[in-house]
Design an enzyme around this catalytic site. Structure first.
Site, PDB file in Angstrom:
ATOM      1  N   ASP A  54      20.112  81.447  -7.522  1.00  0.00           N
ATOM      2  CA  ASP A  54      21.112  80.475  -7.110  1.00  0.00           C
ATOM      3  C   ASP A  54      22.206  81.243  -6.360  1.00  0.00           C
ATOM      4  O   ASP A  54      22.659  82.293  -6.816  1.00  0.00           O
ATOM      5  CB  ASP A  54      21.711  79.793  -8.344  1.00  0.00           C
ATOM      6  CG  ASP A  54      21.908  78.312  -8.142  1.00  0.00           C
ATOM      7  OD1 ASP A  54      22.644  77.952  -7.209  1.00  0.00           O
ATOM      8  OD2 ASP A  54      21.328  77.527  -8.901  1.00  0.00           O
ATOM      9  N   ASP A  95      23.947  76.558  -3.427  1.00  0.00           N
ATOM     10  CA  ASP A  95      24.767  75.522  -4.049  1.00  0.00           C
ATOM     11  C   ASP A  95      25.707  74.857  -3.038  1.00  0.00           C
ATOM     12  O   ASP A  95      26.424  75.556  -2.310  1.00  0.00           O
ATOM     13  CB  ASP A  95      25.595  76.206  -5.151  1.00  0.00           C
ATOM     14  CG  ASP A  95      26.279  75.228  -6.076  1.00  0.00           C
ATOM     15  OD1 ASP A  95      25.573  74.532  -6.817  1.00  0.00           O
ATOM     16  OD2 ASP A  95      27.521  75.169  -6.062  1.00  0.00           O
ATOM     17  N   GLU A 121      21.266  73.055  -1.239  1.00  0.00           N
ATOM     18  CA  GLU A 121      21.664  71.843  -1.964  1.00  0.00           C
ATOM     19  C   GLU A 121      22.711  71.130  -1.121  1.00  0.00           C
ATOM     20  O   GLU A 121      23.730  71.721  -0.777  1.00  0.00           O
ATOM     21  CB  GLU A 121      22.253  72.205  -3.333  1.00  0.00           C
ATOM     22  CG  GLU A 121      22.450  70.984  -4.191  1.00  0.00           C
ATOM     23  CD  GLU A 121      23.684  71.027  -5.083  1.00  0.00           C
ATOM     24  OE1 GLU A 121      23.739  70.221  -6.022  1.00  0.00           O
ATOM     25  OE2 GLU A 121      24.604  71.827  -4.853  1.00  0.00           O
ATOM     26  N   HIS A 153      19.289  70.259 -13.195  1.00  0.00           N
ATOM     27  CA  HIS A 153      20.242  70.385 -14.295  1.00  0.00           C
ATOM     28  C   HIS A 153      21.439  69.429 -14.171  1.00  0.00           C
ATOM     29  O   HIS A 153      22.282  69.408 -15.055  1.00  0.00           O
ATOM     30  CB  HIS A 153      20.745  71.832 -14.352  1.00  0.00           C
ATOM     31  CG  HIS A 153      21.449  72.220 -13.085  1.00  0.00           C
ATOM     32  ND1 HIS A 153      20.788  72.405 -11.878  1.00  0.00           N
ATOM     33  CD2 HIS A 153      22.760  72.405 -12.814  1.00  0.00           C
ATOM     34  CE1 HIS A 153      21.667  72.689 -10.942  1.00  0.00           C
ATOM     35  NE2 HIS A 153      22.875  72.704 -11.479  1.00  0.00           N
ATOM     36  N   ASP A 154      21.528  68.689 -13.066  1.00  0.00           N
ATOM     37  CA  ASP A 154      22.638  67.747 -12.872  1.00  0.00           C
ATOM     38  C   ASP A 154      22.205  66.292 -13.036  1.00  0.00           C
ATOM     39  O   ASP A 154      23.039  65.385 -12.934  1.00  0.00           O
ATOM     40  CB  ASP A 154      23.220  67.887 -11.452  1.00  0.00           C
ATOM     41  CG  ASP A 154      23.855  69.239 -11.197  1.00  0.00           C
ATOM     42  OD1 ASP A 154      24.389  69.836 -12.148  1.00  0.00           O
ATOM     43  OD2 ASP A 154      23.806  69.706 -10.031  1.00  0.00           O
TER      44      ASP A 154
HETATM   45  C1  NOJ Z   1      26.054  71.807  -7.746  1.00  0.00           C
HETATM   46  C2  NOJ Z   1      25.481  72.353  -9.010  1.00  0.00           C
HETATM   47  O1  NOJ Z   1      24.144  71.961  -9.109  1.00  0.00           O
HETATM   48  C3  NOJ Z   1      26.333  71.838 -10.138  1.00  0.00           C
HETATM   49  O2  NOJ Z   1      25.774  72.091 -11.399  1.00  0.00           O
HETATM   50  C4  NOJ Z   1      27.704  72.437  -9.998  1.00  0.00           C
HETATM   51  O3  NOJ Z   1      28.572  71.866 -10.956  1.00  0.00           O
HETATM   52  C5  NOJ Z   1      28.301  72.196  -8.605  1.00  0.00           C
HETATM   53  N1  NOJ Z   1      27.353  72.387  -7.545  1.00  0.00           N
HETATM   54  C6  NOJ Z   1      29.448  73.135  -8.359  1.00  0.00           C
HETATM   55  O4  NOJ Z   1      28.981  74.438  -8.215  1.00  0.00           O
END
Ligand code: NOJ
Length: 560
Positions: free
Chosen positions: A99, A200, A257, A330-331
């Site tokens: 990441d 990210d 992302e 994970h989100d």
């Molecule tokens: C996206 C990540 O997937 C998430 O878990 C994170 O809180 C935010 N970006 C900030 O880094």
């Protein structure tokens, strides 16, 4: 014809380190714990592991707030552990993608400590500092985690920007020195042998330098500033520079992302000749059910909308870029609870159906830890049971507005990030075999039923079904290269599409409903039908007329 790059034929497995496997009983997953489970991941047929951040971090946002890009978080182990992990992954013929969190750092990163120490600091411009306007913040932008996106610093009487928590100050990509430091850090990891990066919120790094205010919606204090930093003015320039200076010198896989990215921009980011990224994570399908309160509205969703979105991306990037394929990370809530049916009667069947629907498409599929055994959402009794900063901040804000407890918990159960973060369920022993200590976040109480040991002991499990889908991708050129065509676009129950490559055609059909459905596919003409995979017991004859689908049935047919 040029050779197909490895990442186009790969399936990726995402590890969320904190919740994967704890080897030392401190209740937190760690790197030695991952090493113990590499054979399990290999057994599934995985080619690439994506590790959510393992860097040194004060954990305001579980590692997405990095204090030192070149050190490992104490709870996770040491750099020696990391080197061993990398070596063991490579020995098994797999690859490792890290990441890369470079939109922001932790406020405890040495750059930020230096930057905030004085307005004249040589690192001042590594971050985004502004004077207030008429005694208020420089813009009215909201942070993604609630409140203003600006934090006042008394020492220098200026504000710094943080699109996430105030412990995650945004880096200033306008500064070439900062960019060089980031590129050096990336090279350091690539020289160590890592095989690429998941980047990210990478489409947030270029901010509109005018810093305009956004439009405040009624009832809100702050505005979304997103149109001033999503896919911002210099984003393509920055990514091309990163490619030229770093990525072009290595054989890597990159995935950006990108919240708020549309398919037209998706083409720009992923077209091979533009030399930016290999693929992006878009969020259009993850936004289904969003409403006035964003994801927390947790409204119902329609299959026709899911089809429209997936089809737009499948067709839009065909021959023009490359798709990433995912239901989970994970989100996000667990897909079997969200788009399938987590009632035990249908859990496994619908988890396999969802897997068929996604893994039949064109792109690089991602499996999030636990998805391969059909792990579900969780509903802990009280807010005290939750850990996620986004969830906790949102709850606090709503409570201040007087919103009812039950309403808030309903939204958290449906869409909260801790759904994905409950520890991996390895077996039916205490804490699901995740730890011998006390887990940092409780295990989902359904672990006695849903766990890896049970899945490995059952030849009909979700695990072995994923394994078959992954094997199919390895041997079937049509799965990798075939172009996609949607059938039955207006159908609210059945998702059907074909994949065509040279003279070969696959038909993928998925019943998203809990009732029997009958459909005909006569438009495909008279063809011989071979069933190559299904989540339903074998029927004697297969045809394209009056095909009866049991609840959540899915199949892949080869048509010749
Ligand atoms: C996206 C990540 O997937 C998430 O878990 C994170 O809180 C935010 N970006 C900030 O880094």
């Amino acid at each position: 014809m040029t050779q197909t790059p490895w990442w186009k034929k790969s399936v990726v497995y995402q590890i969320y380190p904190r919740s994967f496997n704890d080897s030392n009983g401190d209740g937190i997953g760690d790197i030695p714990g991952m090493i113990q489970k590499l054979d399990y991941i290999k057994e599934l047929g995985i080619d690439v592991i994506w590790l959510s951040p393992v860097y040194d971090s004060p954990n305001d946002d579980n590692g997405y707030d990095i204090r030192d890009y070149q050190a490992i978080m104490d709870e996770f182990g040491t750099m020696e552990d990391f080197d061993l992990l990398l070596q063991q992954i490579h020995e098994r013929g797999m690859k490792l993608v890290m990441d890369l969190v470079v939109n922001h750092t932790s406020d405890e990163h040495e750059w930020f400590i230096e930057s905030r120490s004085s307005a004249k600091s040589p690192k001042r411009d590594y971050y985004i500092w502004k004077k207030g306007i008429d005694g208020r913040e420089p813009t009215n932008w909201a942070s993604n985690f609630g409140g203003s996106a600006w934090e006042y610093d008394e020492n220098t009487e200026e504000y710094y920007l943080h699109l996430f928590s105030k412990k995650q100050p945004d880096l200033n990509w306008e500064n070439p020195l900062l960019r060089e430091d980031i590129y050096e850090m990336m090279k350091w990891w690539l020289d160590k042998g890592v095989d690429g990066f998941r980047m990210d919120v990478i489409n947030f790094i270029s901010k509109d330098q005018r810093y305009p205010d956004g439009e405040v919606k009624p009832g809100n204090k702050y505005a979304s500033g997103s149109s001033y930093f999503r896919n911002g003015p210099r984003i393509h320039e920055f990514l091309q520079e990163m490619y030229t200076k770093v990525l072009s010198h290595y054989d890597t896989m990159t995935v950006g992302e990108m919240p708020g990215v549309g398919v037209e921009e998706g083409k720009l980011y992923t077209a091979e000749e533009r030399k930016e990224l290999n693929m992006v994570f878009h969020f259009e399908h993850m936004g289904l059910g969003d409403g006035e309160h964003g994801k927390w509205s947790a409204l119902s969703w329609k299959l026709t909308d899911l089809k429209r979105i997936m089809t737009k991306w499948q067709k839009g990037l065909d021959q023009k870029g490359w798709n990433s394929l995912y239901w989970n990370n994970h989100d996000q809530p667990r897909v079997v609870s969200r788009f399938g049916n987590d009632n035990e009667k249908f859990r496994e069947k619908s988890a396999k159906m969802l897997a068929t629907c996604l893994h039949g498409m064109k792109g690089t599929p991602y499996v999030y830890q636990g998805e391969e055994i059909g792990m579900t959402n969780v509903a802990f009794p009280t807010i005290e049971d939750y850990e996620d900063i986004e969830t906790l901040n949102w709850y606090k804000e709503q409570k201040e507005k007087g919103i009812e407890e039950a309403e808030m918990m309903r939204a958290i159960y449906a869409r909260g990030r801790d759904n994905a973060r409950t520890p991996m369920q390895w077996n039916d022993s205490k804490h699901a075999g995740f730890t011998t200590g006390v887990p940092w976040l409780q295990v989902n109480p359904n672990y006695k039923r849903i766990n890896v040991t049970n899945s490995l002991n059952d030849p009909h499990s979700v695990f072995y079904y994923y394994k078959s889908l992954i094997e199919l991708r390895k041997k079937d050129e049509t799965i990798v290269h075939g172009s996609y065509h949607l059938l039955l676009p207006d159908d609210e129950d059945v998702y059907a599409y074909t994949r065509t490559y040279k003279d070969d055609m696959l038909l993928i059909v998925c019943n998203f409903s809990s009732s029997v459905q009958t459909r005909s596919f006569s438009e495909l003409g008279e063809r011989k039908v071979d069933r190559i995979l299904s989540n339903e017991d074998s029927k004697q004859t297969y045809s394209l007329e009056n095909v009866e689908l049991s609840p959540y049935e899915a199949f892949i047919y080869r048509l010749t």
